[in-house]
Design a protein around this motif. Structure first.
Motif, PDB file in Angstrom:
ATOM      1  N   ALA A 105      -3.793  -7.427   4.663  1.00  0.00           N
ATOM      2  CA  ALA A 105      -4.102  -6.888   3.334  1.00  0.00           C
ATOM      3  C   ALA A 105      -3.941  -5.375   3.311  1.00  0.00           C
ATOM      4  CB  ALA A 105      -5.518  -7.265   2.942  1.00  0.00           C
ATOM      5  N   PHE A 106      -4.432  -4.722   4.351  1.00  0.00           N
ATOM      6  CA  PHE A 106      -4.365  -3.256   4.358  1.00  0.00           C
ATOM      7  C   PHE A 106      -2.967  -2.748   4.682  1.00  0.00           C
ATOM      8  CE2 PHE A 106      -8.777  -3.447   3.670  1.00  0.00           C
ATOM      9  CZ  PHE A 106      -9.087  -2.243   3.061  1.00  0.00           C
ATOM     10  N   ALA A 107      -2.216  -3.505   5.468  1.00  0.00           N
ATOM     11  CA  ALA A 107      -0.813  -3.113   5.699  1.00  0.00           C
ATOM     12  C   ALA A 107      -0.050  -3.186   4.379  1.00  0.00           C
ATOM     13  CB  ALA A 107      -0.182  -4.023   6.746  1.00  0.00           C
ATOM     14  N   MET A 108      -0.342  -4.210   3.578  1.00  0.00           N
ATOM     15  CA  MET A 108       0.311  -4.327   2.273  1.00  0.00           C
ATOM     16  C   MET A 108      -0.133  -3.181   1.357  1.00  0.00           C
ATOM     17  SD  MET A 108       0.581  -7.530  -0.386  1.00  0.00           S
ATOM     18  CE  MET A 108      -1.106  -7.557  -0.898  1.00  0.00           C
ATOM     19  N   LEU A 109      -1.412  -2.828   1.394  1.00  0.00           N
ATOM     20  CA  LEU A 109      -1.906  -1.714   0.583  1.00  0.00           C
ATOM     21  C   LEU A 109      -1.202  -0.409   0.989  1.00  0.00           C
ATOM     22  CD1 LEU A 109      -4.006  -1.000  -1.612  1.00  0.00           C
ATOM     23  CD2 LEU A 109      -5.604  -0.483   0.239  1.00  0.00           C
ATOM     24  N   ALA A 110      -0.917  -0.273   2.293  1.00  0.00           N
ATOM     25  CA  ALA A 110      -0.243   0.932   2.799  1.00  0.00           C
ATOM     26  C   ALA A 110       1.143   1.111   2.187  1.00  0.00           C
ATOM     27  CB  ALA A 110      -0.140   0.884   4.322  1.00  0.00           C
ATOM     28  N   LEU A 111       1.746  -0.006   1.746  1.00  0.00           N
ATOM     29  CA  LEU A 111       3.050   0.074   1.060  1.00  0.00           C
ATOM     30  C   LEU A 111       2.964   0.981  -0.167  1.00  0.00           C
ATOM     31  CD1 LEU A 111       4.609  -3.495   0.586  1.00  0.00           C
ATOM     32  CD2 LEU A 111       5.659  -1.560   1.772  1.00  0.00           C
ATOM     33  N   GLY A 112       1.818   0.923  -0.837  1.00  0.00           N
ATOM     34  CA  GLY A 112       1.657   1.702  -2.067  1.00  0.00           C
ATOM     35  C   GLY A 112       0.880   2.983  -1.868  1.00  0.00           C
ATOM     36  N   ALA A 113       0.460   3.244  -0.615  1.00  0.00           N
ATOM     37  CA  ALA A 113      -0.299   4.469  -0.331  1.00  0.00           C
ATOM     38  C   ALA A 113       0.651   5.580   0.081  1.00  0.00           C
ATOM     39  CB  ALA A 113      -1.312   4.198   0.772  1.00  0.00           C
ATOM     40  N   ARG A 114       0.213   6.801  -0.130  1.00  0.00           N
ATOM     41  CA  ARG A 114       1.027   7.950   0.235  1.00  0.00           C
ATOM     42  C   ARG A 114       0.164   8.962   1.006  1.00  0.00           C
ATOM     43  NH1 ARG A 114       4.068   4.726  -0.706  1.00  0.00           N
ATOM     44  NH2 ARG A 114       5.744   4.575  -2.245  1.00  0.00           N
ATOM     45  N   VAL A 137     -10.931   6.004   4.952  1.00  0.00           N
ATOM     46  CA  VAL A 137     -11.940   6.660   4.102  1.00  0.00           C
ATOM     47  C   VAL A 137     -11.405   6.989   2.707  1.00  0.00           C
ATOM     48  CG1 VAL A 137     -13.453   8.675   3.891  1.00  0.00           C
ATOM     49  CG2 VAL A 137     -13.041   7.665   6.150  1.00  0.00           C
ATOM     50  N   ASP A 138     -10.301   7.748   2.648  1.00  0.00           N
ATOM     51  CA  ASP A 138      -9.843   8.310   1.371  1.00  0.00           C
ATOM     52  C   ASP A 138      -9.532   7.258   0.308  1.00  0.00           C
ATOM     53  OD1 ASP A 138     -10.101  10.691   2.633  1.00  0.00           O
ATOM     54  OD2 ASP A 138      -8.009  11.335   2.417  1.00  0.00           O
ATOM     55  N   VAL A 139      -9.040   6.104   0.735  1.00  0.00           N
ATOM     56  CA  VAL A 139      -8.605   5.091  -0.231  1.00  0.00           C
ATOM     57  C   VAL A 139      -9.750   4.627  -1.128  1.00  0.00           C
ATOM     58  CG1 VAL A 139      -8.961   3.037   1.243  1.00  0.00           C
ATOM     59  CG2 VAL A 139      -7.089   3.046  -0.432  1.00  0.00           C
ATOM     60  N   LEU A 145      -2.704   6.348  -4.122  1.00  0.00           N
ATOM     61  CA  LEU A 145      -2.029   5.049  -4.180  1.00  0.00           C
ATOM     62  C   LEU A 145      -0.900   5.116  -5.199  1.00  0.00           C
ATOM     63  CD1 LEU A 145      -5.200   2.742  -4.044  1.00  0.00           C
ATOM     64  CD2 LEU A 145      -3.521   3.088  -2.228  1.00  0.00           C
ATOM     65  N   SER A 146      -0.275   6.296  -5.270  1.00  0.00           N
ATOM     66  CA  SER A 146       0.755   6.518  -6.293  1.00  0.00           C
ATOM     67  C   SER A 146       1.994   5.661  -6.078  1.00  0.00           C
ATOM     68  CB  SER A 146       1.127   8.002  -6.349  1.00  0.00           C
ATOM     69  OG  SER A 146       1.524   8.460  -5.073  1.00  0.00           O
ATOM     70  N   GLY A 147       2.136   5.091  -4.890  1.00  0.00           N
ATOM     71  CA  GLY A 147       3.270   4.181  -4.660  1.00  0.00           C
ATOM     72  C   GLY A 147       3.132   2.864  -5.397  1.00  0.00           C
ATOM     73  N   ILE A 148       1.919   2.603  -5.924  1.00  0.00           N
ATOM     74  CA  ILE A 148       1.709   1.349  -6.664  1.00  0.00           C
ATOM     75  C   ILE A 148       2.042   1.535  -8.143  1.00  0.00           C
ATOM     76  CG2 ILE A 148      -0.005  -0.382  -7.386  1.00  0.00           C
ATOM     77  CD1 ILE A 148      -1.436   0.064  -4.737  1.00  0.00           C
ATOM     78  N   THR A 149       1.544   2.625  -8.741  1.00  0.00           N
ATOM     79  CA  THR A 149       1.719   2.793 -10.191  1.00  0.00           C
ATOM     80  C   THR A 149       2.521   4.041 -10.571  1.00  0.00           C
ATOM     81  OG1 THR A 149      -0.366   3.981 -10.257  1.00  0.00           O
ATOM     82  CG2 THR A 149      -0.444   1.616 -10.760  1.00  0.00           C
ATOM     83  N   GLY A 150       2.829   4.902  -9.592  1.00  0.00           N
ATOM     84  CA  GLY A 150       3.554   6.131  -9.916  1.00  0.00           C
ATOM     85  C   GLY A 150       2.631   7.285 -10.255  1.00  0.00           C
TER      86      GLY A 150
END
Length: 417
Positions: free
Chosen positions: A82-91, A331-333, A340-345
């Protein structure tokens, strides 16, 4: 003010059915191309194995500190995925913290390799050998106002088999029903009511689930199950249905950690390590358990004829794991610093909380035993008895990928949740 999203993670349903003689896994009837493809996938996810194992045991240590003397059951591979997938959208720092919190050293492995590794891991776990049923999946529930970037959705679908749904979080009861019905269906009824008391401010919910059903290579016979005592602690004893069989089992006595290890194979590629600490030694085991310990057990197992008593039980674990992950450096997430701008811009999104729920059933059932069980005839000979009649650990691994599917600590098998 960050928009929050609720990671209602990790729904792990496990149904384990009982026993087996330890045999190496066999691959029959696969053609050469399939073998080559399998080998490529195995190499890709092999790089993740040590890190995923480190994460699994670190997480176990944190959870045991938060819930001492309680049943514990969770799926580390589910949380990692789950967190690896979240990392896709994290910057930026948010992404670095997530990947380092999953115990990856980013000077040794690139994010792209991590993502490819998880993709291959999911694929291999979702196509196990016969005898084991293992379904993994990921879903994202989004408010209509939130428009995820096409690239994020495409990548998440391709790498993590992500399904996306539009959800009206302004109507929390309706949103809860939609999400819970989906999870319950996907986990064959094992995980119900995952999310409740949803915040109407939620704009996105990420759910990851794994459902496992395994049958022992040699099932226990129901007619041999009888009520026996289980010693929860010095003051408390409960009655449990105790399964029994005599046979050759893979054993190891770890003198350093004062525990007995019994390894049972399921049909297919899953294996269970049942770990029984000596009285008063559970805390020592919890504090020192690392992947190298399990490796050492594997290397030193020997076959021996024993009488094995093992409880029949059902437990589930439900955790709000935000604080646990905080302690592990993620922590930051969860704060207004989240990127998480990789998810919504846009950067105005953070994770509000993370829920993980896992369930475990252990009983006698399994596929029919092979004819001619020699061990049955040897019940009159003198051999040791191993009885899991006090708190123990149960670790379930996938042999093909070396993945830690589930970790359980059973303190009281009569408490179901």
């Amino acid at each position: 003010m960050k928009t929050t999203f609720y990671m209602s993670l990790l729904l792990a349903g496990l149904h384990a059915v009982a026993h087996g003689q330890l045999l190496p896994s066999h691959h029959n009837g696969h053609d050469t191309n399939e073998h080559k493809h399998h080998a490529h996938e195995a190499i890709a996810c092999l790089k993740l194995v040590p890190n995923n194992a480190d994460f699994a045991f670190q997480f176990f240590k944190e959870i045991t500190l938060e819930a001492p003397n309680k049943n514990i059951f969770f799926s580390p591979v589910s949380i990692s995925t789950a967190f690896a997938m979240l990392a896709l959208g994290a910057r930026s720092t948010t992404q670095t913290q997530i990947l380092e919190g999953l115990t990856f050293n980013l000077t040794e492995i690139q994010e792209k390799e991590i993502q490819e590794g998880f993709h291959n891991l999911i694929h291999m776990l979702s196509h196990p050998e016969g005898g084991v049923q293992l379904n993994m999946g990921n879903a994202i529930f989004l408010t209509e106002k939130l428009k995820p970037l096409k690239k994020f959705l495409d990548d998440a679908k391709a790498l993590y088999q992500l399904e996306a749904f539009t959800t009206d979080f302004n109507n929390p009861m309706e949103a809860e029903k939609q999400i819970n019905d989906y999870i319950e269906r996907k986990t064959h009824g094992k995980i119900a009511d995952l999310v409740k008391d949803m915040d109407p401010q939620t704009v996105m919910l990420l759910a990851t689930f794994v459902f496992f059903k395994g049958s022992w290579e040699k099932p226990f016979k129901p007619e041999h199950t009888e009520e026996r005592e289980f010693f929860v602690d010095a003051e408390m004893t409960v009655k449990v249905p105790m399964m029994y069989q005599t046979g050759r089992f893979d054993l190891y006595f770890d003198e350093e950690l004062s525990c007995t290890v019994v390894r049972l194979h399921y049909n297919g590629s899953a294996t269970a390590f049942l770990v029984l600490p000596a009285k008063g030694k559970m805390k020592q085991l919890e504090e020192t358990l690392v992947k190298e310990t399990v490796q050492e057990w594997s290397e030193h197992l020997f076959q021996s004829l024993v009488s094995l008593y093992f409880p029949k039980f059902s437990i589930s674990g439900s955790y709000e794991i935000t604080n646990t992950l905080n302690k592990m450096g993620i922590v930051d997430v969860f704060t207004d610093q989240a990127d998480l701008s990789g998810i919504t811009g846009t950067p105005d999104l953070k994770v509000s909380k993370v829920v993980h729920k896992a369930a475990l059933d252990v009983d006698e059932r399994g596929t029919e035993a092979a004819a001619g069980t020699a061990a049955e005839i040897l019940t009159l000979s003198i051999h040791p008895t191993i009885e899991f009649n006090r708190p123990f650990l149960m670790l379930i691994f996938d042999r093909d990928t070396n993945s830690t599917l589930f970790i359980g600590k059973i303190v009281n098998p009569t408490i179901t949740s």
